[in-house]
Design a protein around this motif. Structure first.
Motif, PDB file in Angstrom:
ATOM      1  N   VAL A  21       1.120  -0.562   0.582  1.00 25.58           N
ATOM      2  CA  VAL A  21      -0.201  -0.124   0.189  1.00 25.58           C
ATOM      3  C   VAL A  21       1.532   1.162  -0.284  1.00 25.58           C
ATOM      4  CG1 VAL A  21      -1.673   1.169   0.904  1.00 25.58           C
ATOM      5  CG2 VAL A  21      -1.958  -0.942   0.949  1.00 25.58           C
ATOM      6  N   LEU A  22       1.847   0.853   0.928  1.00 26.83           N
ATOM      7  CA  LEU A  22       2.717   2.697   0.990  1.00 26.83           C
ATOM      8  C   LEU A  22       3.363   3.043  -0.624  1.00 26.83           C
ATOM      9  CD1 LEU A  22       3.835   2.082   4.046  1.00 26.83           C
ATOM     10  CD2 LEU A  22       2.683   3.208   3.277  1.00 26.83           C
ATOM     11  N   SER A  23       4.281   1.357  -0.594  1.00 28.77           N
ATOM     12  CA  SER A  23       4.604   1.766  -2.505  1.00 28.77           C
ATOM     13  C   SER A  23       3.925   2.320  -3.257  1.00 28.77           C
ATOM     14  CB  SER A  23       4.828   0.417  -3.023  1.00 28.77           C
ATOM     15  OG  SER A  23       6.234  -0.160  -1.827  1.00 28.77           O
ATOM     16  N   SER A  24       1.990   1.734  -3.529  1.00 31.14           N
ATOM     17  CA  SER A  24       1.305   2.490  -4.146  1.00 31.14           C
ATOM     18  C   SER A  24       0.616   3.936  -4.306  1.00 31.14           C
ATOM     19  CB  SER A  24      -0.082   1.871  -4.329  1.00 31.14           C
ATOM     20  OG  SER A  24      -1.025   1.632  -3.156  1.00 31.14           O
ATOM     21  N   SER A  25       1.211   4.722  -2.715  1.00 26.60           N
ATOM     22  CA  SER A  25       1.099   5.433  -2.330  1.00 26.60           C
ATOM     23  C   SER A  25       2.444   6.746  -2.409  1.00 26.60           C
ATOM     24  CB  SER A  25       0.397   5.645  -0.820  1.00 26.60           C
ATOM     25  OG  SER A  25      -0.316   4.882  -0.202  1.00 26.60           O
ATOM     26  N   ASN A  26       3.605   6.739  -2.332  1.00 26.90           N
ATOM     27  CA  ASN A  26       4.202   7.249  -2.888  1.00 26.90           C
ATOM     28  C   ASN A  26       5.106   6.834  -4.930  1.00 26.90           C
ATOM     29  OD1 ASN A  26       3.727   8.997  -0.414  1.00 26.90           O
ATOM     30  ND2 ASN A  26       4.749   7.216   1.010  1.00 26.90           N
ATOM     31  N   SER A  27       5.618   8.239  -4.758  1.00 24.52           N
ATOM     32  CA  SER A  27       6.437   7.844  -6.355  1.00 24.52           C
ATOM     33  C   SER A  27       7.498   6.886  -5.600  1.00 24.52           C
ATOM     34  CB  SER A  27       6.532   9.362  -6.820  1.00 24.52           C
ATOM     35  OG  SER A  27       7.214   9.784  -5.766  1.00 24.52           O
ATOM     36  N   GLU A  28       7.670   7.435  -4.425  1.00 27.31           N
ATOM     37  CA  GLU A  28       9.074   7.274  -3.787  1.00 27.31           C
ATOM     38  C   GLU A  28       8.766   5.551  -3.315  1.00 27.31           C
ATOM     39  OE1 GLU A  28       9.458  10.083  -0.849  1.00 27.31           O
ATOM     40  OE2 GLU A  28      10.520  10.001  -2.028  1.00 27.31           O
ATOM     41  N   PRO A  29      10.155   5.036  -3.230  1.00 25.59           N
ATOM     42  CA  PRO A  29      10.130   3.289  -2.247  1.00 25.59           C
ATOM     43  C   PRO A  29       9.722   3.886  -0.661  1.00 25.59           C
ATOM     44  CG  PRO A  29      11.880   3.334  -3.730  1.00 25.59           C
ATOM     45  CD  PRO A  29      11.292   5.054  -3.290  1.00 25.59           C
ATOM     46  N   ALA A  30       8.685   3.417  -0.641  1.00 24.44           N
ATOM     47  CA  ALA A  30       8.192   2.829   1.202  1.00 24.44           C
ATOM     48  C   ALA A  30       9.509   2.802   2.172  1.00 24.44           C
ATOM     49  CB  ALA A  30       7.627   1.682   2.251  1.00 24.44           C
ATOM     50  N   ASN A  31       9.753   3.465   3.318  1.00 29.69           N
ATOM     51  CA  ASN A  31      10.711   3.375   4.428  1.00 29.69           C
ATOM     52  C   ASN A  31      10.829   3.037   5.246  1.00 29.69           C
ATOM     53  OD1 ASN A  31       9.362   5.497   5.408  1.00 29.69           O
ATOM     54  ND2 ASN A  31      10.817   7.223   4.051  1.00 29.69           N
ATOM     55  N   ALA A  32      11.414   3.263   6.098  1.00 28.27           N
ATOM     56  CA  ALA A  32      10.916   2.399   7.460  1.00 28.27           C
ATOM     57  C   ALA A  32      10.322   2.833   8.188  1.00 28.27           C
ATOM     58  CB  ALA A  32      12.107   2.091   8.136  1.00 28.27           C
ATOM     59  N   ASP A  33      10.119   4.645   8.322  1.00 29.33           N
ATOM     60  CA  ASP A  33       9.678   4.967   9.500  1.00 29.33           C
ATOM     61  C   ASP A  33       7.509   5.489   8.372  1.00 29.33           C
ATOM     62  OD1 ASP A  33      11.524   6.208  10.679  1.00 29.33           O
ATOM     63  OD2 ASP A  33      12.108   7.535   9.041  1.00 29.33           O
ATOM     64  N   ASP A  34       7.824   5.648   7.109  1.00 31.88           N
ATOM     65  CA  ASP A  34       6.083   5.035   6.935  1.00 31.88           C
ATOM     66  C   ASP A  34       6.180   3.142   6.822  1.00 31.88           C
ATOM     67  OD1 ASP A  34       6.724   7.592   5.881  1.00 31.88           O
ATOM     68  OD2 ASP A  34       7.215   6.723   3.802  1.00 31.88           O
ATOM     69  N   PHE A  35       7.209   2.483   6.827  1.00 32.00           N
ATOM     70  CA  PHE A  35       6.203   1.472   7.735  1.00 32.00           C
ATOM     71  C   PHE A  35       5.571   0.921   9.024  1.00 32.00           C
ATOM     72  CE2 PHE A  35       7.417  -2.469   9.540  1.00 32.00           C
ATOM     73  CZ  PHE A  35       6.702  -3.629   8.661  1.00 32.00           C
ATOM     74  N   LEU A  36       6.621   1.637   9.983  1.00 34.36           N
ATOM     75  CA  LEU A  36       6.050   1.649  11.197  1.00 34.36           C
ATOM     76  C   LEU A  36       5.085   2.208  11.299  1.00 34.36           C
ATOM     77  CD1 LEU A  36       7.041   0.112  13.997  1.00 34.36           C
ATOM     78  CD2 LEU A  36       8.686   2.119  14.490  1.00 34.36           C
ATOM     79  N   SER A  37       4.845   3.591  10.911  1.00 39.85           N
ATOM     80  CA  SER A  37       3.643   4.473  11.060  1.00 39.85           C
ATOM     81  C   SER A  37       2.036   3.732  10.335  1.00 39.85           C
ATOM     82  CB  SER A  37       3.391   6.064  10.097  1.00 39.85           C
ATOM     83  OG  SER A  37       4.817   6.211  10.469  1.00 39.85           O
ATOM     84  N   GLY A  38       2.375   3.221   9.120  1.00 35.80           N
ATOM     85  CA  GLY A  38       1.518   2.663   8.733  1.00 35.80           C
ATOM     86  C   GLY A  38       0.949   0.669   9.460  1.00 35.80           C
ATOM     87  N   LEU A  39       1.917   0.402   9.767  1.00 34.72           N
ATOM     88  CA  LEU A  39       1.597  -1.124  10.664  1.00 34.72           C
ATOM     89  C   LEU A  39       0.362  -0.160  12.183  1.00 34.72           C
ATOM     90  CD1 LEU A  39       2.280  -3.812  10.772  1.00 34.72           C
ATOM     91  CD2 LEU A  39       4.148  -3.164  12.307  1.00 34.72           C
TER      92      LEU A  39
ATOM     93  N   ASN B 239       9.191  -5.250  14.664  1.00 32.99           N
ATOM     94  CA  ASN B 239       8.247  -3.555  14.289  1.00 32.99           C
ATOM     95  C   ASN B 239       6.878  -3.720  14.906  1.00 32.99           C
ATOM     96  OD1 ASN B 239       9.536  -1.458  12.318  1.00 32.99           O
ATOM     97  ND2 ASN B 239      10.410  -3.433  11.513  1.00 32.99           N
ATOM     98  N   LEU B 240       6.510  -4.613  14.805  1.00 37.77           N
ATOM     99  CA  LEU B 240       5.191  -4.967  15.732  1.00 37.77           C
ATOM    100  C   LEU B 240       5.703  -5.170  17.142  1.00 37.77           C
ATOM    101  CD1 LEU B 240       2.600  -5.655  15.203  1.00 37.77           C
ATOM    102  CD2 LEU B 240       2.962  -8.473  15.293  1.00 37.77           C
ATOM    103  N   SER B 241       5.969  -5.703  17.543  1.00 38.76           N
ATOM    104  CA  SER B 241       6.201  -5.373  19.270  1.00 38.76           C
ATOM    105  C   SER B 241       6.861  -3.846  19.301  1.00 38.76           C
ATOM    106  CB  SER B 241       7.792  -5.597  19.384  1.00 38.76           C
ATOM    107  OG  SER B 241       7.619  -7.304  19.491  1.00 38.76           O
ATOM    108  N   CYS B 242       7.173  -2.836  18.780  1.00 35.34           N
ATOM    109  CA  CYS B 242       7.824  -1.701  17.931  1.00 35.34           C
ATOM    110  C   CYS B 242       6.388  -0.934  18.528  1.00 35.34           C
ATOM    111  CB  CYS B 242       8.578  -0.892  17.559  1.00 35.34           C
ATOM    112  SG  CYS B 242      10.176  -1.863  18.007  1.00 35.34           S
TER     113      CYS B 242
END
Length: 466
Positions: A274-292, A331-334
């Motif tokens: 989902v994050l990859s389809s949301s941005n023109s640039e690749p998803a980073n770790a910060d975006d991933f943790l926010s999404g999780l 990341n889930l634990s975080c």
């Protein structure tokens, strides 16, 4: 941790690794250590735990007689269990033939990845009788002593994994890992009802507390977490994270730790998609943790704390210490730790605003919602207009093509009609010629007949005259 310019929740890669700098992933449940370092630290503390009440003479009293007797009985019980698990050191075990061991190892090496049914068939075969007996004895004894503290059960299961893996020390790492995953699934599918959410721990109370905490945060929006949603040009008919939410909820229905980890990995992969389809640039770790974090808040998975503790206690160490599954679980634990400590500054809110949201005295701004609705409606109208323009352009092109095709057909019909008229004229002319030729031939035939008749008459006359 949070600023207006930053996107997502800032967690560096170093914060995910073990504090002992061993290179494996740590976990907030282990105070930032990996499972290996945590067990090495916890076991000596447990074994050295003692009563420090002073004697009458001022010297410390290690144990009372009652505690000594209790610990001695407990030690005998543990030793009995170990003998049942791994056999007594005497008399010496009968050594299996090398041929039988070779056949058994070859059978395990030929297993296809994920073929759990094939593993069970090999385990029941005669060459694997010793391994099957060990598994059966371990399961029966663990069920008989299911009232042991859950941490002790965890230690016994981890010791069994380590001891069982020694049989496959000659295998490659990938092959040994595959076999041990089958062993874990076999053991923990049977033990799940005995060790999951055990009475000796407070997992159930923590599950309820975490569920209430997540429910109280149902007002948190993706914008507050800086979660990138799909581009406005992309049509979204439902929550784009729905697949991730479904995957994390399914974790509670699984019994083997690796199956629960597979749900976490599936959820995380959907978040990245989902994050990859949301941005023109690749998803980073910060975006991933926010999404999780957003997915966990939306899903409020059942018995989340118990499921995570179950994986921590009884999962294979390599699944949590390294690799893709280890990264996702860390990341889930975080994310859970972040939710438990979530406050106003983390969401760019003042303490008063955060408290008002928590007490349901405030709600996300109606003006913002109205603006978002107007923006979405305007975007939808623009999208409909664009589609209508494209449709009109398509119809114009189709009409032009149709007119060209009709003209071509009419031209071909005219040409065919002219050719047909010429052919008809030729046919008529040929018919006339044939008719004329036929008439002349008939006249010539009649004239020939008359001449023949005249000749014959003259001949007869000549004969009469003579």
């Amino acid at each position: 941790m949070w600023t207006e310019k930053q996107r997502g929740i800032r967690v560096s890669q170093e914060e995910l690794l073990c504090k002992n700098a061993c290179g494996y992933y740590g976990n907030p449940a282990w105070q930032g250590l990996c499972s290996k370092c945590w067990r090495e630290r916890a076991r000596p503390v447990e074994s050295q735990r003692q009563d420090t009440r002073p004697r009458n003479d001022g010297t410390p009293l290690t144990f009372s007689k009652f505690e000594e007797k209790k610990n001695i009985e407990k030690g005998h019980r543990i030793n009995t269990m170990r003998r049942l698990f791994w056999g007594s050191p005497s008399p010496p075990k009968r050594q299996e033939s090398s041929e039988s061991q070779t056949n058994a190892l070859k059978a395990y090496q030929s297993l296809e990845p994920g073929d759990f049914t094939g593993f069970l068939k090999i385990l029941r075969s005669p060459p694997s009788q010793r391994l099957q007996s060990r598994c059966t004895a371990f399961l029966n004894t663990m069920e008989a002593y299911h009232d042991l503290p859950v941490q002790k059960q965890s230690d016994l299961v981890q010791d069994f994994y380590q001891s069982f893996a020694e049989h496959f020390s000659s295998f490659t790492e990938a092959q040994a890992t595959q076999i041990m995953e089958h062993v874990e699934k076999l053991i923990m599918t049977r033990l799940h009802k005995w060790v999951f959410c055990h009475d000796s721990c407070d997992d159930e109370q923590k599950d309820l507390a975490l569920q209430r905490r997540i429910r109280s945060l149902n007002w948190v929006t993706p914008q507050m977490l800086s979660v990138p949603f799909p581009d406005k040009k992309t049509t979204v008919t439902s929550d784009p994270f729905l697949s991730a939410i479904t995957a994390i909820i399914e974790m509670d229905a699984k019994r083997a730790p690796q199956d629960k980890l597979a749900c976490v990995s599936k959820c995380s992969q959907h978040v990245f998609e989902v994050l990859s389809s949301s941005n023109s640039e690749p998803a980073n770790a910060d975006d991933f943790l926010s999404g999780l974090i957003y997915v966990v808040l939306k899903a409020n998975p059942p018995r989340l704390h118990s499921n995570m503790q179950y994986v921590i206690r009884f999962g294979l160490p390599h699944s949590l210490m390294a690799g893709e599954s280890g990264y996702y679980f860390t990341n889930l634990s975080c994310a859970v730790a972040f939710i438990e400590k979530l406050d106003g500054p983390a969401l760019n809110l003042s303490p008063e605003e955060f408290e008002g949201y928590m007490l349901h005295q405030r709600a996300p701004s109606t003006r913002k919602k109205r603006q978002q609705f107007v923006g979405d409606t305007q975007h939808l109208l623009e999208e409909i207009k664009d589609r209508q323009e494209k449709l009109d352009q398509g119809m114009d092109a189709l009409n032009t093509q149709l007119q060209t095709w009709v003209k071509a057909v009419h031209s071909q019909l005219d040409e065919a009609t002219a050719q047909f008229a010429l052919v008809q004229k030729e046919i008529t002319a040929q018919a006339d010629i044939s008719q004329v030729f036929s008439s002349s031939t008939h006249e010539e035939s009649l004239q020939g007949d008359q001449e023949d008749h005249s000749v014959s008459t003259v001949g007869s006359w000549d004969l009469s005259a003579s």
